[in-house]
Design a protein around this motif. Structure first.
Motif, PDB file in Angstrom:
ATOM      1  N   ALA A  56     -11.218   2.691   5.526  1.00 25.90           N
ATOM      2  CA  ALA A  56     -10.586   1.438   5.121  1.00 25.90           C
ATOM      3  C   ALA A  56     -11.339   0.789   3.962  1.00 25.90           C
ATOM      4  O   ALA A  56     -10.719   0.250   3.047  1.00 25.90           O
ATOM      5  CB  ALA A  56     -10.496   0.484   6.299  1.00 25.90           C
ATOM      6  N   GLU A 106      -7.618  -2.736   9.234  1.00 20.93           N
ATOM      7  CA  GLU A 106      -9.082  -2.691   9.090  1.00 20.93           C
ATOM      8  C   GLU A 106      -9.541  -3.613   7.971  1.00 20.93           C
ATOM      9  O   GLU A 106     -10.547  -4.305   8.081  1.00 20.93           O
ATOM     10  CB  GLU A 106      -9.530  -1.263   8.753  1.00 20.93           C
ATOM     11  CG  GLU A 106      -9.201  -0.230   9.788  1.00 20.93           C
ATOM     12  CD  GLU A 106     -10.374   0.111  10.683  1.00 20.93           C
ATOM     13  OE1 GLU A 106     -11.444  -0.492  10.529  1.00 20.93           O
ATOM     14  OE2 GLU A 106     -10.208   0.972  11.554  1.00 20.93           O
ATOM     15  N   MET A 107      -8.802  -3.616   6.861  1.00 23.87           N
ATOM     16  CA  MET A 107      -9.153  -4.472   5.733  1.00 23.87           C
ATOM     17  C   MET A 107      -9.066  -5.935   6.141  1.00 23.87           C
ATOM     18  O   MET A 107      -9.936  -6.731   5.839  1.00 23.87           O
ATOM     19  CB  MET A 107      -8.178  -4.233   4.561  1.00 23.87           C
ATOM     20  CG  MET A 107      -8.671  -3.221   3.552  1.00 23.87           C
ATOM     21  SD  MET A 107      -7.341  -2.650   2.432  1.00 23.87           S
ATOM     22  CE  MET A 107      -6.834  -4.157   1.639  1.00 23.87           C
ATOM     23  N   LYS A 112      -2.742   1.007   9.614  1.00 22.29           N
ATOM     24  CA  LYS A 112      -4.106   1.094  10.152  1.00 22.29           C
ATOM     25  C   LYS A 112      -5.126   0.635   9.111  1.00 22.29           C
ATOM     26  O   LYS A 112      -6.034  -0.150   9.414  1.00 22.29           O
ATOM     27  CB  LYS A 112      -4.356   2.550  10.534  1.00 22.29           C
ATOM     28  CG  LYS A 112      -5.575   2.778  11.355  1.00 22.29           C
ATOM     29  CD  LYS A 112      -5.531   4.200  11.918  1.00 22.29           C
ATOM     30  CE  LYS A 112      -6.803   4.466  12.719  1.00 22.29           C
ATOM     31  NZ  LYS A 112      -7.025   5.901  12.882  1.00 22.29           N
ATOM     32  N   ALA A 113      -4.972   1.115   7.868  1.00 21.48           N
ATOM     33  CA  ALA A 113      -5.909   0.763   6.807  1.00 21.48           C
ATOM     34  C   ALA A 113      -5.867  -0.732   6.519  1.00 21.48           C
ATOM     35  O   ALA A 113      -6.906  -1.380   6.369  1.00 21.48           O
ATOM     36  CB  ALA A 113      -5.588   1.546   5.543  1.00 21.48           C
ATOM     37  N   PHE A 120       1.128   6.095   0.855  1.00 21.47           N
ATOM     38  CA  PHE A 120       0.772   6.453   2.235  1.00 21.47           C
ATOM     39  C   PHE A 120       1.972   6.336   3.150  1.00 21.47           C
ATOM     40  O   PHE A 120       2.887   5.568   2.887  1.00 21.47           O
ATOM     41  CB  PHE A 120      -0.313   5.521   2.778  1.00 21.47           C
ATOM     42  CG  PHE A 120      -1.581   5.532   1.994  1.00 21.47           C
ATOM     43  CD1 PHE A 120      -2.473   4.482   2.117  1.00 21.47           C
ATOM     44  CD2 PHE A 120      -1.914   6.575   1.148  1.00 21.47           C
ATOM     45  CE1 PHE A 120      -3.659   4.457   1.407  1.00 21.47           C
ATOM     46  CE2 PHE A 120      -3.098   6.570   0.421  1.00 21.47           C
ATOM     47  CZ  PHE A 120      -3.979   5.497   0.556  1.00 21.47           C
ATOM     48  N   SER A 123      -7.094   0.103  -3.691  1.00 20.26           N
ATOM     49  CA  SER A 123      -6.113  -0.990  -3.768  1.00 20.26           C
ATOM     50  C   SER A 123      -6.419  -1.914  -4.924  1.00 20.26           C
ATOM     51  O   SER A 123      -5.516  -2.386  -5.603  1.00 20.26           O
ATOM     52  CB  SER A 123      -6.118  -1.828  -2.493  1.00 20.26           C
ATOM     53  OG  SER A 123      -5.652  -1.080  -1.427  1.00 20.26           O
ATOM     54  N   MET A 172       0.826  -1.196   0.000  1.00 17.25           N
ATOM     55  CA  MET A 172       0.000   0.000   0.000  1.00 17.25           C
ATOM     56  C   MET A 172       0.871   1.261   0.000  1.00 17.25           C
ATOM     57  O   MET A 172       0.566   2.248  -0.671  1.00 17.25           O
ATOM     58  CB  MET A 172      -0.902   0.004   1.232  1.00 17.25           C
ATOM     59  CG  MET A 172      -2.071   0.921   1.077  1.00 17.25           C
ATOM     60  SD  MET A 172      -3.289   0.677   2.364  1.00 17.25           S
ATOM     61  CE  MET A 172      -4.664   0.205   1.382  1.00 17.25           C
ATOM     62  N   MET A 173       1.961   1.231   0.738  1.00 20.05           N
ATOM     63  CA  MET A 173       2.854   2.386   0.769  1.00 20.05           C
ATOM     64  C   MET A 173       3.460   2.613  -0.617  1.00 20.05           C
ATOM     65  O   MET A 173       3.592   3.746  -1.079  1.00 20.05           O
ATOM     66  CB  MET A 173       3.961   2.179   1.804  1.00 20.05           C
ATOM     67  CG  MET A 173       3.447   2.271   3.240  1.00 20.05           C
ATOM     68  SD  MET A 173       4.667   1.736   4.457  1.00 20.05           S
ATOM     69  CE  MET A 173       5.836   3.075   4.366  1.00 20.05           C
ATOM     70  N   LEU A 203     -10.448   2.515   0.779  1.00 23.43           N
ATOM     71  CA  LEU A 203      -9.095   2.186   0.341  1.00 23.43           C
ATOM     72  C   LEU A 203      -9.056   0.832  -0.344  1.00 23.43           C
ATOM     73  O   LEU A 203      -8.218   0.586  -1.215  1.00 23.43           O
ATOM     74  CB  LEU A 203      -8.127   2.231   1.525  1.00 23.43           C
ATOM     75  CG  LEU A 203      -7.945   3.627   2.105  1.00 23.43           C
ATOM     76  CD1 LEU A 203      -6.945   3.613   3.250  1.00 23.43           C
ATOM     77  CD2 LEU A 203      -7.474   4.600   1.034  1.00 23.43           C
TER      78      LEU A 203
END
Lengths: 81, 190
Positions: B117, A69-70, A65-66, A58, B124, A52-53, B120
């Protein structure tokens, strides 16, 4: 046939998306270790956070954190704690 | 399964369908649970039995909706080898959920973290296809950092989306403008 990886949520259509190319597995090629077993929560968290980064730019705390949650919604990790 | 349980599941499903429609029209923050109960033609108590807080309802709708959008983006992008085709696939996929996606973009930062989230998850889903196609079409090493390319594309399309009444008279800015946006963007980056 349309399955979703239980560890990262990626859709798996063709055999090459599945771990070890085995369509009977319920996790994908990216979530498999070299020996074919599914990677652990911490390995998956680290891998997806880095991804993700890289793809979305990010910073680490927000990305972690994201991803947490996923992952909390995915079958492999839903019943953790 | 007994009748009572069946009815409960049916009611919950109906609430989510109605809530998704209302959120598409008015956003997530403006409608009250009373508004949704009214539109679903059930008592407020009946809604409360399924969703104790408004946040729970928003979360449930978002979970389903973002999953649908991500799945559709995967479907479309998977068969799109070039960058141009992936970007077109992206806009096509979003245009099928344009209203609710627009509210997500506008209100996202104001919603609780779990909502962030879910959104996102959509990004993604598509970012990998875009970046892979960009690398394939741009083999030399001095190309743009992937995340910058992706964020520029998102910034551009979100600007047209948020302000769509300025850019189109049709219901969907992406149906109207997708070729223009994709061609211009590609000309700009190559």
């Amino acid at each position: 046939m349309s399955k979703t990886c239980i560890s990262c949520g990626m859709p798996m259509e063709k055999a090459e998306s599945f771990a070890m190319g085995d369509v009977n597995k319920d996790y994908c090629v990216h979530c498999a270790r070299e020996d074919g077993s599914m990677r652990s929560y911490d390995e998956a968290l680290e891998g997806m956070t880095m991804f993700m980064m890289k793809t979305q730019g990010f910073e680490k705390v927000a990305a972690t954190k994201a991803v947490k949650e996923m992952m909390a919604k995915l079958p492999a990790w839903k019943d953790r704690n | 399964m007994n009748k009572r349980k069946e009815k409960k599941i049916e009611t919950r499903k109906n609430i989510l369908i109605v809530a998704e429609r209302i959120f598409s029209e008015r956003g997530f923050l403006a409608p009250s649970t009373a508004d949704i109960a009214k539109a679903a033609e059930i008592s407020h108590g009946s809604l409360f039995a399924h969703f104790q807080k408004r946040d729970d309802l928003i979360a449930a709708v978002l979970d389903e909706t973002t999953l649908k959008i991500a799945k559709r983006l995967h479907e479309l992008a998977e068969r799109s080898p070039s960058l141009e085709e992936v970007l077109l696939a992206h806009l096509k996929g979003i245009s099928e959920y344009e209203n609710i996606y627009r509210w997500l973009v506008i209100e996202g930062p104001l919603l609780p973290d779990y909502a962030r989230a879910s959104t996102l998850g959509i990004q993604s889903a598509i970012s990998k296809y875009i970046l892979d196609a960009y690398e394939r079409d741009h083999p030399e090493k001095n190309y743009l950092p992937g995340s910058f390319l992706f964020n520029s594309w998102l910034g551009l399309i979100h600007h047209y989306l948020i302000n769509r009444d300025l850019f189109t008279t049709s219901d969907s800015v992406f149906k109207d403008k997708k070729e223009f946006l994709v061609n211009s963007f590609i000309r700009m980056i190559f």
